[in-house]
Scaffold this motif. Structure first.
Motif, PDB file in Angstrom:
ATOM      1  N   ALA A 276       0.847  -1.196   0.000  1.00  0.00           N
ATOM      2  CA  ALA A 276       0.000   0.000   0.000  1.00  0.00           C
ATOM      3  C   ALA A 276       0.882   1.246   0.000  1.00  0.00           C
ATOM      4  CB  ALA A 276      -0.911  -0.001   1.224  1.00  0.00           C
ATOM      5  N   ALA A 277       0.315   2.333  -0.454  1.00  0.00           N
ATOM      6  CA  ALA A 277       1.058   3.595  -0.524  1.00  0.00           C
ATOM      7  C   ALA A 277       1.279   4.163   0.876  1.00  0.00           C
ATOM      8  CB  ALA A 277       0.287   4.602  -1.367  1.00  0.00           C
ATOM      9  N   TYR A 278       2.381   4.890   1.040  1.00  0.00           N
ATOM     10  CA  TYR A 278       2.629   5.610   2.278  1.00  0.00           C
ATOM     11  C   TYR A 278       1.594   6.728   2.396  1.00  0.00           C
ATOM     12  CZ  TYR A 278       7.237   3.414   2.728  1.00  0.00           C
ATOM     13  OH  TYR A 278       8.257   2.520   2.884  1.00  0.00           O
ATOM     14  N   ALA A 279       1.275   7.118   3.611  1.00  0.00           N
ATOM     15  CA  ALA A 279       0.365   8.240   3.839  1.00  0.00           C
ATOM     16  C   ALA A 279       0.997   9.522   3.301  1.00  0.00           C
ATOM     17  CB  ALA A 279       0.079   8.390   5.333  1.00  0.00           C
ATOM     18  N   ALA A 280       0.172  10.462   2.904  1.00  0.00           N
ATOM     19  CA  ALA A 280       0.671  11.734   2.386  1.00  0.00           C
ATOM     20  C   ALA A 280       1.480  12.486   3.440  1.00  0.00           C
ATOM     21  CB  ALA A 280      -0.501  12.587   1.909  1.00  0.00           C
ATOM     22  N   SER A 281       1.221  12.219   4.705  1.00  0.00           N
ATOM     23  CA  SER A 281       1.919  12.925   5.789  1.00  0.00           C
ATOM     24  C   SER A 281       3.308  12.365   6.092  1.00  0.00           C
ATOM     25  CB  SER A 281       1.079  12.867   7.064  1.00  0.00           C
ATOM     26  OG  SER A 281       0.882  11.513   7.453  1.00  0.00           O
ATOM     27  N   VAL A 282       3.695  11.265   5.446  1.00  0.00           N
ATOM     28  CA  VAL A 282       5.003  10.664   5.687  1.00  0.00           C
ATOM     29  C   VAL A 282       6.092  11.615   5.205  1.00  0.00           C
ATOM     30  CG1 VAL A 282       6.571   8.814   4.956  1.00  0.00           C
ATOM     31  CG2 VAL A 282       4.250   8.272   5.664  1.00  0.00           C
ATOM     32  N   GLN A 283       7.074  11.824   6.059  1.00  0.00           N
ATOM     33  CA  GLN A 283       8.202  12.672   5.697  1.00  0.00           C
ATOM     34  C   GLN A 283       9.337  11.773   5.221  1.00  0.00           C
ATOM     35  OE1 GLN A 283       9.663  15.069   8.906  1.00  0.00           O
ATOM     36  NE2 GLN A 283      10.848  16.367   7.557  1.00  0.00           N
ATOM     37  N   ARG A 284       9.760  11.939   4.001  1.00  0.00           N
ATOM     38  CA  ARG A 284      10.873  11.158   3.452  1.00  0.00           C
ATOM     39  C   ARG A 284      12.158  11.945   3.645  1.00  0.00           C
ATOM     40  NH1 ARG A 284       9.120   6.986  -0.327  1.00  0.00           N
ATOM     41  NH2 ARG A 284       6.852   6.978  -0.308  1.00  0.00           N
ATOM     42  N   LEU A 285      13.152  11.296   4.243  1.00  0.00           N
ATOM     43  CA  LEU A 285      14.419  11.955   4.529  1.00  0.00           C
ATOM     44  C   LEU A 285      15.535  11.273   3.749  1.00  0.00           C
ATOM     45  CD1 LEU A 285      13.787  12.424   8.324  1.00  0.00           C
ATOM     46  CD2 LEU A 285      13.687  14.180   6.554  1.00  0.00           C
ATOM     47  N   PRO A 286      16.624  12.003   3.436  1.00  0.00           N
ATOM     48  CA  PRO A 286      17.631  11.490   2.511  1.00  0.00           C
ATOM     49  C   PRO A 286      18.569  10.417   3.069  1.00  0.00           C
ATOM     50  CG  PRO A 286      18.261  13.662   3.287  1.00  0.00           C
ATOM     51  CD  PRO A 286      16.876  13.397   3.815  1.00  0.00           C
ATOM     52  N   THR A 287      18.737  10.333   4.394  1.00  0.00           N
ATOM     53  CA  THR A 287      19.671   9.355   4.954  1.00  0.00           C
ATOM     54  C   THR A 287      19.103   8.746   6.224  1.00  0.00           C
ATOM     55  OG1 THR A 287      20.819  10.939   6.390  1.00  0.00           O
ATOM     56  CG2 THR A 287      21.672  10.691   4.122  1.00  0.00           C
ATOM     57  N   ASN A 288      19.647   7.603   6.603  1.00  0.00           N
ATOM     58  CA  ASN A 288      19.248   6.970   7.862  1.00  0.00           C
ATOM     59  C   ASN A 288      19.578   7.871   9.049  1.00  0.00           C
ATOM     60  OD1 ASN A 288      18.190   4.612   6.731  1.00  0.00           O
ATOM     61  ND2 ASN A 288      20.216   3.709   6.588  1.00  0.00           N
ATOM     62  N   GLU A 289      20.713   8.553   8.989  1.00  0.00           N
ATOM     63  CA  GLU A 289      21.104   9.446  10.072  1.00  0.00           C
ATOM     64  C   GLU A 289      20.120  10.606  10.203  1.00  0.00           C
ATOM     65  OE1 GLU A 289      23.152   8.196   7.712  1.00  0.00           O
ATOM     66  OE2 GLU A 289      24.313   6.859   9.000  1.00  0.00           O
ATOM     67  N   ALA A 290      19.605  11.111   9.075  1.00  0.00           N
ATOM     68  CA  ALA A 290      18.605  12.183   9.107  1.00  0.00           C
ATOM     69  C   ALA A 290      17.316  11.686   9.745  1.00  0.00           C
ATOM     70  CB  ALA A 290      18.351  12.718   7.698  1.00  0.00           C
ATOM     71  N   ILE A 291      16.950  10.450   9.468  1.00  0.00           N
ATOM     72  CA  ILE A 291      15.748   9.864  10.080  1.00  0.00           C
ATOM     73  C   ILE A 291      15.916   9.814  11.590  1.00  0.00           C
ATOM     74  CG2 ILE A 291      14.383   7.751  10.314  1.00  0.00           C
ATOM     75  CD1 ILE A 291      15.087   7.229   7.303  1.00  0.00           C
ATOM     76  N   VAL A 292      17.050   9.295  12.049  1.00  0.00           N
ATOM     77  CA  VAL A 292      17.300   9.180  13.484  1.00  0.00           C
ATOM     78  C   VAL A 292      17.305  10.561  14.140  1.00  0.00           C
ATOM     79  CG1 VAL A 292      19.006   8.500  15.229  1.00  0.00           C
ATOM     80  CG2 VAL A 292      18.495   6.971  13.322  1.00  0.00           C
ATOM     81  N   SER A 293      17.954  11.532  13.522  1.00  0.00           N
ATOM     82  CA  SER A 293      18.007  12.889  14.064  1.00  0.00           C
ATOM     83  C   SER A 293      16.605  13.484  14.165  1.00  0.00           C
ATOM     84  CB  SER A 293      18.897  13.762  13.180  1.00  0.00           C
ATOM     85  OG  SER A 293      18.906  15.075  13.640  1.00  0.00           O
ATOM     86  N   ASN A 294      15.805  13.281  13.151  1.00  0.00           N
ATOM     87  CA  ASN A 294      14.447  13.805  13.140  1.00  0.00           C
ATOM     88  C   ASN A 294      13.611  13.158  14.233  1.00  0.00           C
ATOM     89  OD1 ASN A 294      11.482  13.740  12.091  1.00  0.00           O
ATOM     90  ND2 ASN A 294      12.463  15.425  10.986  1.00  0.00           N
ATOM     91  N   VAL A 295      13.692  11.847  14.366  1.00  0.00           N
ATOM     92  CA  VAL A 295      12.941  11.134  15.408  1.00  0.00           C
ATOM     93  C   VAL A 295      13.390  11.602  16.789  1.00  0.00           C
ATOM     94  CG1 VAL A 295      12.584   8.868  16.490  1.00  0.00           C
ATOM     95  CG2 VAL A 295      12.384   9.118  14.009  1.00  0.00           C
TER      96      VAL A 295
END
Length: 124
Positions: A10-29
């Motif tokens: 299924a498609a991701y929700a429109a509200s999903v934020q896509r980030l360029p790197t794994n480190e960016a994901i961790v920093s954002n979380v």
């Protein structure tokens, strides 16, 4: 992998934020009180004590399992995948030197330092 195994394609929700790197994901979380994200186990080292893996169940009857090198190698953690090298026939020359290095103690130490779980070469 997340979209396939968790969302069933299924498609991701429109509200999903896509980030360029794994480190960016961790920093954002880490910067959000109720942040949640999907990344590899090695990237968690960049989050300090602000991020941690959550336990997942393979199905309704399974106990929750937290991601760790041990649960990934044992196959108990339900959301992991292997990194696979593929060659046309037995590797020769540079390809053989590269795969031999990756499977050596030095190569495995580099993989582990990068946050990957150590490989155990399978019998061919």
């Amino acid at each position: 992998m997340f979209g396939e195994r968790v969302l069933g394609g299924a498609a991701y929700a429109a509200s999903v934020q896509r980030l360029p790197t794994n480190e960016a994901i961790v920093s954002n979380v880490a910067s959000q009180r109720d942040g949640i994200g999907y990344t590899d186990l090695g990237a968690l080292k960049h989050g300090g004590d602000r991020v941690r893996p959550i336990a997942l169940r393979a199905d309704d009857q399974s106990p929750p399992v937290v991601a760790s090198p041990e649960t990934i190698v044992s196959g108990h953690y339900p959301l992991s995948r292997r990194l696979t090298f593929v060659t046309a026939g037995n590797p020769l020359g540079t390809a053989k030197a590269f795969t031999d290095f990756c499977l050596s103690a030095t190569g495995q130490a580099l993989f582990q330092r990068a946050g990957f779980v150590s490989a155990k070469p399978a019998a061919l």
